[in-house]
Design a protein around this motif. Structure first.
Motif, mmCIF file in Angstrom:
data_model
loop_
_atom_site.group_PDB
_atom_site.id
_atom_site.type_symbol
_atom_site.label_atom_id
_atom_site.label_comp_id
_atom_site.label_asym_id
_atom_site.label_seq_id
_atom_site.Cartn_x
_atom_site.Cartn_y
_atom_site.Cartn_z
ATOM 1 N N GLU A 328 0.860 -1.190 0.000
ATOM 2 C CA GLU A 328 0.000 0.000 0.000
ATOM 3 C C GLU A 328 0.901 1.247 0.000
ATOM 4 N N PRO A 329 0.335 2.396 -0.367
ATOM 5 C CA PRO A 329 1.151 3.617 -0.383
ATOM 6 C C PRO A 329 1.723 4.005 0.982
ATOM 7 N N THR A 330 1.190 3.413 2.049
ATOM 8 C CA THR A 330 1.706 3.719 3.394
ATOM 9 C C THR A 330 2.998 2.951 3.699
ATOM 10 N N GLU A 331 3.340 1.993 2.866
ATOM 11 C CA GLU A 331 4.504 1.152 3.173
ATOM 12 C C GLU A 331 5.826 1.817 2.808
ATOM 13 N N GLU A 332 6.868 1.310 3.492
ATOM 14 C CA GLU A 332 8.207 1.873 3.320
ATOM 15 C C GLU A 332 8.672 1.810 1.856
ATOM 16 N N VAL A 333 8.393 0.669 1.190
ATOM 17 C CA VAL A 333 8.905 0.512 -0.177
ATOM 18 C C VAL A 333 8.305 1.578 -1.098
ATOM 19 N N TYR A 334 7.034 1.915 -0.871
ATOM 20 C CA TYR A 334 6.396 2.974 -1.663
ATOM 21 C C TYR A 334 7.118 4.294 -1.423
ATOM 22 N N LYS A 335 7.428 4.532 -0.141
ATOM 23 C CA LYS A 335 8.086 5.807 0.196
ATOM 24 C C LYS A 335 9.480 5.883 -0.419
ATOM 25 N N HIS A 336 10.175 4.743 -0.469
ATOM 26 C CA HIS A 336 11.499 4.736 -1.115
ATOM 27 C C HIS A 336 11.381 5.147 -2.577
ATOM 28 N N ALA A 338 8.914 6.885 -3.950
ATOM 29 C CA ALA A 338 8.419 8.259 -4.080
ATOM 30 C C ALA A 338 9.515 9.284 -3.790
ATOM 31 N N SER A 339 10.516 8.894 -2.977
ATOM 32 C CA SER A 339 11.527 9.884 -2.581
ATOM 33 C C SER A 339 12.905 9.581 -3.174
ATOM 34 N N LEU A 342 15.939 9.063 -8.228
ATOM 35 C CA LEU A 342 15.527 8.883 -9.630
ATOM 36 C C LEU A 342 14.383 9.835 -9.997
ATOM 37 N N ASN A 343 13.857 10.519 -8.983
ATOM 38 C CA ASN A 343 12.827 11.541 -9.192
ATOM 39 C C ASN A 343 11.587 10.984 -9.913
ATOM 40 N N LEU A 344 10.961 10.011 -9.238
ATOM 41 C CA LEU A 344 9.827 9.307 -9.839
ATOM 42 C C LEU A 344 8.500 9.810 -9.285
ATOM 43 N N ASN A 345 7.472 9.744 -10.114
ATOM 44 C CA ASN A 345 6.117 10.016 -9.653
ATOM 45 C C ASN A 345 5.267 8.796 -10.015
ATOM 46 N N SER A 346 4.173 8.602 -9.280
ATOM 47 C CA SER A 346 3.293 7.476 -9.569
ATOM 48 C C SER A 346 2.147 7.974 -10.454
#
Ligand SMILES: NC(=O)C1=CN([C@@H]2O[C@H](COP(=O)(O)OP(=O)(O)OC[C@H]3O[C@@H](n4cnc5c(N)ncnc54)[C@H](OP(=O)(O)O)[C@@H]3O)[C@@H](O)[C@H]2O)C=CC1
Ligand SMILES: [Mg+2]
Length: 427
Positions: A328-336, A338-339, A342-346
């Motif tokens: 889910e977006p609350t998880e650490e891997v999502y935050k990695h 997002a931040s 590589l400057n990525l957006n979902s």
């Protein structure tokens, strides 16, 4: 030259070909009743195509064709890889069919053929593309990317335990047509799939005849192999249209977690756009599932990001990452992600009113443990180099229905995500 419908039919209905049947096994479990959804109304043309297909399949089951016959060539290419129950002893699934034996298929004809096979099923759900504002105009056609966990056949039938999904809805010969129908309806330029356990017998031969170049990377210890009469391991698959892109380089990555090798994989390829000569990297992954494995997923995500840093030469090459992150977006891997530097957006956040929220779900199913509605699937992209021109809206709760997914009208427990990208002007 495109093939005639009779030849296409044989491509879809190859189950009846000699040597392509599943080995004899115990009878299937008792079947639950079908829901009372209105069946599709097939046109006389579709019914004729279905009948021709059955005829071709029947004749193929008793006829031995001399070498050089197109049908026989197709079967020999498929037969090389389909003897699936033996996959764990003989890694035949690693042998790709000879591309010379594959002749083009007209996508419209294949779509029609799929619809003929599916004529007793309820109609496909309507989903619309939502146009998104882009910073700069583009002179080149957009790049359409599809992300989809298609549900491994062996897991769907043998492990996932979708208690509200009738076993009939999972029949491969029809479910594969629902999957193909979805792909053919949106015609992605790039297709990123997870849980593929019918690569060599279905997707590779059919999609290569539609002009795609494919790569498959199976999981080292696929849970599919535990299922009786499995069709080989599941894994990630990446397809791109050969008339739009040239492959510059390709990496199959076995993900690590805290330096330990794991059972999860990724494929990363650098492609060059034939129209614009611009290069970009496309990656597909499927991270470890289940609650309790959040730190493991986070470590796998870090490993993937590190690999992608190297492949994109420190974010110099624009990047698109598709995956079932099982997070889910609350998880650490999502935050990695997002931040990351590589400057990525979902991409799917752009469908929300504020552009900051992920959709409420990308998978929705009912297991014995209860209902599972989660956002786990993402398309990440380099926010500086790329713009999302449009994104395919998700299914509504009403369309998904009370029994959730998979169902008679949707083949997977995960929804497909589809985005159109364009390059921003170079600085
Ligand atoms: N033979 C051997 O020596 C070994 C065998 N294995 C096998 O691999 C399995 C683990 O592999 P791993 O890759 O880590 O698997 P995962 O935990 O990542 O899950 C594998 C699949 O199970 C699905 N899944 C998720 N939640 C559930 C659930 N509650 N019930 C049923 N299915 C679910 C996932 O689908 P989704 O992503 O859609 O949620 C996913 O595709 C073991 O169970 C074993 O069968 C593993 C190691 C060694
Ligand atoms: Mg699954």
């Amino acid at each position: 030259m495109y093939q005639s419908p009779r030849r296409l039919c044989s491509a879809l209905l190859q189950r009846d070909a000699p040597g392509l049947r599943r080995p004899p096994g115990p009878p299937p479990p008792p079947r639950r009743l079908s829901p009372t959804a209105a069946p599709r109304l097939p046109s006389p043309r579709l019914l004729a195509a279905a009948s021709a297909a059955r005829e071709v399949a029947r004749s193929c089951s008793r006829t031995v064709y001399p070498m050089g016959n197109g049908t026989s060539r197709l079967y020999s290419a498929l037969a090389k890889t389909l003897n699936s129950s033996a996959a764990s002893q003989h890694p035949e699934y690693l042998v790709a069919p000879d591309p010379e034996h594959l002749e083009p298929i007209d996508p419209k004809e294949l779509l029609e053929e799929c619809r003929a096979v599916l004529h007793t099923r309820p109609p496909r759900f309507q989903r619309d593309f939502v146009a998104l504002p882009a910073d700069c105009p583009s002179s080149h056609p957009p790049i359409r990317v599809m992300q989809w966990n298609i549900l491994a056949q062996a897991l769907g039938e043998g492990k996932d335990n979708f208690v509200q999904c009738p076993i009939e809805a999972l029949k491969w010969e029809e479910r594969k047509c629902l999957i193909l129908e979805e792909i053919l309806a949106y015609q992605p330029d790039i297709l990123c799939l997870q849980e593929v356990d019918h690569y060599f017998d279905t997707f590779q031969p059919l999609l290569s005849r539609l002009g795609y170049q494919g790569t498959f990377f199976p999981k080292p210890w696929s849970p599919c192999l535990d299922v009786e009469h499995n069709n080989g391991p599941d894994g990630c698959a990446l397809f791109f249209l050969q008339n739009r892109f040239k492959l510059v380089n390709s990496a199959n990555i076995r993900l690590t977690a805290m330096t330990l090798k794991t059972n999860q994989v990724a494929i990363a390829q650098t492609l060059e756009c034939k129209e614009s000569s611009r290069q970009f990297c496309i990656a597909v992954t499927h991270l470890k599932a289940r609650t309790g494995w959040e730190r493991f997923r986070s470590a796998q995500g870090c490993d993937l990001l590190q690999n992608l840093q190297a492949i994109t030469q420190g974010a110099k090459i624009p990047l698109i990452v598709c995956g079932d992150f099982n997070a889910e977006p609350t998880e650490e891997v999502y935050k990695h992600f997002a931040s990351s530097s590589l400057n990525l957006n979902s991409a799917y956040k752009l469908l929300s009113a504020d552009g900051q929220s992920e959709p409420p779900y990308t998978t929705w199913k009912i297991r014995t443990s209860g209902e599972c509605r989660h956002t786990l699937d993402y398309i990440w992209y380099s926010r500086q180099a790329l713009s999302v021109r449009s994104a395919l809206d998700l299914l509504t709760e009403e369309q998904i229905g009370p029994n959730r997914l998979p169902s008679f009208n949707y083949p997977s427990d995960h929804l497909s995500l589809v985005c159109d990208f364009s390059f921003n002007e170079e600085p």
